[in-house]
Write an enzyme that holds these catalytic residues in place. Structure first.
Site, PDB file in Angstrom:
ATOM      1  N   ALA A  96       1.204  -1.281  -0.468  1.00 31.52           N
ATOM      2  CA  ALA A  96      -0.613   0.360  -0.086  1.00 31.52           C
ATOM      3  C   ALA A  96       1.043   1.223  -0.131  1.00 31.52           C
ATOM      4  CB  ALA A  96      -1.134  -0.068   1.348  1.00 31.52           C
ATOM      5  N   HIS A 126       5.764  16.941   1.799  1.00 34.22           N
ATOM      6  CA  HIS A 126       6.748  15.464   2.897  1.00 34.22           C
ATOM      7  C   HIS A 126       8.025  16.135   3.448  1.00 34.22           C
ATOM      8  CE1 HIS A 126       3.989  12.545   0.397  1.00 34.22           C
ATOM      9  NE2 HIS A 126       4.468  11.473   1.469  1.00 34.22           N
ATOM     10  N   LYS A 130      12.482  12.204   2.680  1.00 31.59           N
ATOM     11  CA  LYS A 130      12.230  11.383   1.742  1.00 31.59           C
ATOM     12  C   LYS A 130      13.058  11.249   0.104  1.00 31.59           C
ATOM     13  CE  LYS A 130       7.255  10.179  -0.262  1.00 31.59           C
ATOM     14  NZ  LYS A 130       7.596   9.097   0.059  1.00 31.59           N
TER      15      LYS A 130
HETATM   16  P1  NAP Z   1      13.249   6.141   7.551  1.00 31.43           P
HETATM   17  O1  NAP Z   1      12.949   7.064   8.604  1.00 31.43           O
HETATM   18  O2  NAP Z   1      14.894   6.824   6.945  1.00 31.43           O
HETATM   19  O3  NAP Z   1      13.296   4.536   8.077  1.00 31.43           O
HETATM   20  C1  NAP Z   1      14.036   3.615   7.432  1.00 31.43           C
HETATM   21  C2  NAP Z   1      14.662   3.121   7.825  1.00 31.43           C
HETATM   22  O4  NAP Z   1      15.043   1.778   7.419  1.00 31.43           O
HETATM   23  C3  NAP Z   1      16.127   3.233   8.272  1.00 31.43           C
HETATM   24  O5  NAP Z   1      16.151   3.389  10.144  1.00 31.43           O
HETATM   25  C4  NAP Z   1      17.254   2.073   7.506  1.00 31.43           C
HETATM   26  O6  NAP Z   1      18.291   2.470   8.405  1.00 31.43           O
HETATM   27  C5  NAP Z   1      16.310   1.119   7.123  1.00 31.43           C
HETATM   28  N1  NAP Z   1      17.002   0.288   6.581  1.00 31.43           N
HETATM   29  C6  NAP Z   1      17.506   0.069   5.248  1.00 31.43           C
HETATM   30  N2  NAP Z   1      18.323  -0.829   4.766  1.00 31.43           N
HETATM   31  C7  NAP Z   1      17.253  -1.550   5.420  1.00 31.43           C
HETATM   32  C8  NAP Z   1      17.495  -3.047   4.979  1.00 31.43           C
HETATM   33  N3  NAP Z   1      18.186  -3.513   3.834  1.00 31.43           N
HETATM   34  N4  NAP Z   1      16.750  -3.414   6.166  1.00 31.43           N
HETATM   35  C9  NAP Z   1      16.265  -3.304   7.113  1.00 31.43           C
HETATM   36  N5  NAP Z   1      16.680  -1.933   7.359  1.00 31.43           N
HETATM   37  C10 NAP Z   1      16.783  -1.372   6.452  1.00 31.43           C
HETATM   38  O7  NAP Z   1      11.935   5.981   6.393  1.00 31.43           O
HETATM   39  P2  NAP Z   1      10.428   6.539   7.127  1.00 31.43           P
HETATM   40  O8  NAP Z   1      10.169   7.811   6.658  1.00 31.43           O
HETATM   41  O9  NAP Z   1      10.087   5.301   7.691  1.00 31.43           O
HETATM   42  O10 NAP Z   1       9.427   5.641   5.570  1.00 31.43           O
HETATM   43  C11 NAP Z   1      10.268   4.444   5.456  1.00 31.43           C
HETATM   44  C12 NAP Z   1      10.010   4.544   4.019  1.00 31.43           C
HETATM   45  O11 NAP Z   1       8.158   4.130   3.920  1.00 31.43           O
HETATM   46  C13 NAP Z   1      10.091   4.771   2.515  1.00 31.43           C
HETATM   47  O12 NAP Z   1       9.901   4.144   1.622  1.00 31.43           O
HETATM   48  C14 NAP Z   1       8.438   5.620   3.339  1.00 31.43           C
HETATM   49  O13 NAP Z   1       8.635   6.593   1.682  1.00 31.43           O
HETATM   50  C15 NAP Z   1       7.786   4.254   2.941  1.00 31.43           C
HETATM   51  N6  NAP Z   1       6.501   5.425   4.223  1.00 31.43           N
HETATM   52  C16 NAP Z   1       5.395   4.648   3.154  1.00 31.43           C
HETATM   53  C17 NAP Z   1       4.199   4.344   4.386  1.00 31.43           C
HETATM   54  C18 NAP Z   1       2.962   3.731   3.811  1.00 31.43           C
HETATM   55  O14 NAP Z   1       1.958   4.322   4.588  1.00 31.43           O
HETATM   56  N7  NAP Z   1       3.163   3.503   2.936  1.00 31.43           N
HETATM   57  C19 NAP Z   1       4.172   5.349   5.214  1.00 31.43           C
HETATM   58  C20 NAP Z   1       5.271   6.125   5.513  1.00 31.43           C
HETATM   59  C21 NAP Z   1       6.332   6.450   4.960  1.00 31.43           C
HETATM   60  P3  NAP Z   1      19.759   3.325   7.172  1.00 31.43           P
HETATM   61  O15 NAP Z   1      18.707   4.589   7.954  1.00 31.43           O
HETATM   62  O16 NAP Z   1      20.377   2.796   8.839  1.00 31.43           O
HETATM   63  O17 NAP Z   1      19.754   3.415   6.010  1.00 31.43           O
END
Ligand code: NAP
Length: 213
Positions: A96, A126, A130
């Site tokens: 999603a 955002h 992002k």
């Molecule tokens: P974020 O704060 O950058 O968190 C991503 C996390 O994933 C970081 O802690 C990162 O670590 C870690 N990571 C990177 N590679 C990894 C791997 N191979 N295995 C495990 N962990 C890993 O980003 P966020 O705001 O939480 O968002 C995460 C994603 O969800 C984005 O793509 C965003 O667009 C999406 N999102 C979706 C929704 C939805 O409703 N579908 C809502 C919000 C966000 P490092 O920092 O050490 O790389």
């Protein structure tokens, strides 16, 4: 359920982990660089990065673990690969672009309004860390509306996730806006997806709206 959470230290993952536990799930937290053991998990959740999600999810699907994917910025090839692997294993992979129910309603209302006000533009705003633009939500909104809908992306500190759909007609403007004020907004949608995973058809299912109807 025993859940493997990829991206557990991220902005979404750090909110989601404790909420999954509060809801009675057992959570294995996978961080960047970890090689978690997949065996024994009932489901995996991924909120990581567009360049990390494919490896995580393909590995889980190959191990016959159903998945919930929130990471955005994936391409059609990623989804096609997930679909093929999930079908082969006879399990579900739910994806999603937005797990907030208000955002799903915004998309639905925008599609409805576009039948009557066909000229529209989308402004998505955002936080500045992002990595993908335009947002998955903005793309899904535009795809559900007729014609070409231009998308404008704003990245600024202080924001979380916000979107306005502007529909113009002679002498009038309709604005449909959704604001994510905290990442708790995504939690009920993820819990619902986990709950419904076992009843979804094999392969990829896209969009929270498909679970609400
Ligand atoms: P974020 O704060 O950058 O968190 C991503 C996390 O994933 C970081 O802690 C990162 O670590 C870690 N990571 C990177 N590679 C990894 C791997 N191979 N295995 C495990 N962990 C890993 O980003 P966020 O705001 O939480 O968002 C995460 C994603 O969800 C984005 O793509 C965003 O667009 C999406 N999102 C979706 C929704 C939805 O409703 N579908 C809502 C919000 C966000 P490092 O920092 O050490 O790389």
């Amino acid at each position: 359920m025993k859940v493997l959470l990829y991206g557990a230290d991220g902005k979404v993952g750090s909110v989601l982990g404790p909420k999954l536990e509060e809801a009675g799930h057992e959570v294995t937290r996978a961080r960047s660089g970890d090689q978690p053991k997949r065996d024994g998990h009932d489901a995996a959740i991924d909120f990581t990065r567009p360049d990390a999600v494919r490896k995580n999810i393909e590995g889980c699907l190959q191990a016959a673990i159903p998945c919930v994917v929130g990471t955005t910025g994936m391409g059609p090839a990623d989804l096609a690969s997930f679909d093929e692997l999930a079908r082969r294993r006879d399990i579900a992979c739910f994806v999603a672009p937005n797990f907030a129910v208000g955002a799903v309603l915004m998309m639905r209302f925008a599609a409805e309004a576009a039948k009557y006000l066909p000229k529209a533009e989308i402004v998505e705003l955002h936080h500045d860390s992002k990595v993908d633009a335009p947002s998955g939500t903005a793309q899904a909104t535009a795809e559900a509306m007729p014609g070409e809908v231009p998308i404008h992306s704003v990245r600024l500190p202080g924001l979380i996730a916000h979107q306005e759909v502007l529909l113009g007609g002679e002498g009038q403007l309709l604005t449909i806006r959704h604001d994510t004020l905290s990442r708790e907004a995504f939690v009920p949608g993820v819990l619902l997806a986990l709950d419904k995973l076992s009843s979804l058809p094999p392969g990829v299912t896209v969009g929270l709206e498909s679970l609400l109807e």
